[in-house]
Write a protein that holds these residues in place. Sequence first.
Motif, PDB file in Angstrom:
ATOM      1  N   ALA A 181       0.829  -1.212   0.000  1.00 38.25           N
ATOM      2  CA  ALA A 181       0.000   0.000   0.000  1.00 38.25           C
ATOM      3  C   ALA A 181       0.859   1.256   0.000  1.00 38.25           C
ATOM      4  N   LEU A 187       2.364   1.775  -3.528  1.00 40.24           N
ATOM      5  CA  LEU A 187       1.380   2.257  -4.492  1.00 40.24           C
ATOM      6  C   LEU A 187       1.091   3.743  -4.305  1.00 40.24           C
ATOM      7  N   LYS A 188       0.974   4.169  -3.070  1.00 44.19           N
ATOM      8  CA  LYS A 188       0.584   5.556  -2.797  1.00 44.19           C
ATOM      9  C   LYS A 188       1.750   6.529  -2.865  1.00 44.19           C
ATOM     10  N   THR A 189       2.946   6.105  -2.435  1.00 44.16           N
ATOM     11  CA  THR A 189       4.050   7.058  -2.327  1.00 44.16           C
ATOM     12  C   THR A 189       5.089   6.933  -3.425  1.00 44.16           C
ATOM     13  N   LYS A 238       2.413   6.583  -7.783  1.00 43.19           N
ATOM     14  CA  LYS A 238       1.381   7.558  -8.180  1.00 43.19           C
ATOM     15  C   LYS A 238       0.057   6.880  -8.525  1.00 43.19           C
ATOM     16  N   TYR A 239      -0.216   5.735  -7.950  1.00 45.21           N
ATOM     17  CA  TYR A 239      -1.461   5.035  -8.277  1.00 45.21           C
ATOM     18  C   TYR A 239      -2.633   5.689  -7.565  1.00 45.21           C
ATOM     19  N   ASN A 240      -3.658   6.004  -8.336  1.00 42.64           N
ATOM     20  CA  ASN A 240      -4.841   6.674  -7.798  1.00 42.64           C
ATOM     21  C   ASN A 240      -6.078   5.906  -8.257  1.00 42.64           C
ATOM     22  N   GLU A 241      -6.810   5.333  -7.319  1.00 39.58           N
ATOM     23  CA  GLU A 241      -7.987   4.534  -7.656  1.00 39.58           C
ATOM     24  C   GLU A 241      -9.071   5.362  -8.337  1.00 39.58           C
ATOM     25  N   LYS A 284      -4.842   4.302 -15.623  1.00 38.32           N
ATOM     26  CA  LYS A 284      -4.324   3.171 -14.855  1.00 38.32           C
ATOM     27  C   LYS A 284      -3.585   2.179 -15.750  1.00 38.32           C
ATOM     28  N   GLU A 308      -7.069  -3.006  -6.432  1.00 36.61           N
ATOM     29  CA  GLU A 308      -8.233  -2.350  -5.839  1.00 36.61           C
ATOM     30  C   GLU A 308      -9.063  -3.296  -4.971  1.00 36.61           C
ATOM     31  N   LYS A 340      -7.411  -5.537  -3.204  1.00 35.56           N
ATOM     32  CA  LYS A 340      -6.417  -5.888  -2.184  1.00 35.56           C
ATOM     33  C   LYS A 340      -6.244  -7.409  -2.084  1.00 35.56           C
TER      34      LYS A 340
END
Length: 299
Positions: A75, A78-80, A83-86, A93, A292, A294
């Motif tokens: 997690a 992906l976030k830091t 640059k993945y943004n749901e 994507k 998405e 998980k």
Amino acid sequence: MRNELLNLIRNTILYRYDLPHIEKDISNSVFSTENDKCYETSDINSLSEIIYNSIIEYSLSNLDFEKNEFEKLHAIALKTKLKYNELSSETIKISHGFHGETVLFCILYAILNSKPAISRGYFYNPLESSETKGYDSYHLIENNGTTELWFGEVKFRTTHSSGIKSALDSIEKAISDDYLASNFLAMTNFKNSFNIEGTKIEEIIRNWEDNPVVDIIEEIKKHNLKLIYPIVILYNKSSDGYDKSIKNAISYIEERYSSLNFKLSIPYSIYFIWIPVEDVRQIKLNVIEWIESKKPLMS
């Protein structure tokens, strides 16, 4: 790297043959200074699993991760780092570079035995909205007295033509003293996170920091370094079969490009790694769905 993931890579990305291949009447590319390599994948779900699971190792520092940390680190990466943004569109994507870059990372690590000098995620700039700059990989090998810097590139497109064009449009920049110097100097910002203890790279960085007016390329030359630049192209396999997929890619280069004299003053090798697959779009959609939902990670 986790043993389960390592085994999956070696059982999924399968060597077929080198180019040139006389019996199949297929040459290697006009850019290649050594044999191109051709691989196939056992199935698209396994390749999707490799991409999904290797996000941790690709993005974060080369540490022995604890089993109970995998989901948390995934997690975080992906976030830091990615640059993945749901909330982004499906098109955005699918276009994310990490789909291909994780495959490049895994091939270098598990198949070509080139260990990462530093994880790619360190070059992420949280204030930029564009893809991470620089080479697509930062690996190294100490090989018979020569330190090989593996700074590769990867394109993961639906057609061979799109991947080849994108890779070759920037190759003159990538294989140059200026680009190597800027990437090498960027690496010095993360020297404490490197897997370079006792290597020539560590010595070069130390010498340059002691005397930063020295030309970093001249310092690299003194220490007998070589640049290895594999270009991985993943693309949809031709309906006429695997061999035709490889021939089509080589023919595309022959018809549209000629070899170049690169402005790089240290020894270098360039070659392609060709990987035709069954369904590029579905592979990426699998990864997106698992991110998405998980999906549990390999231990």
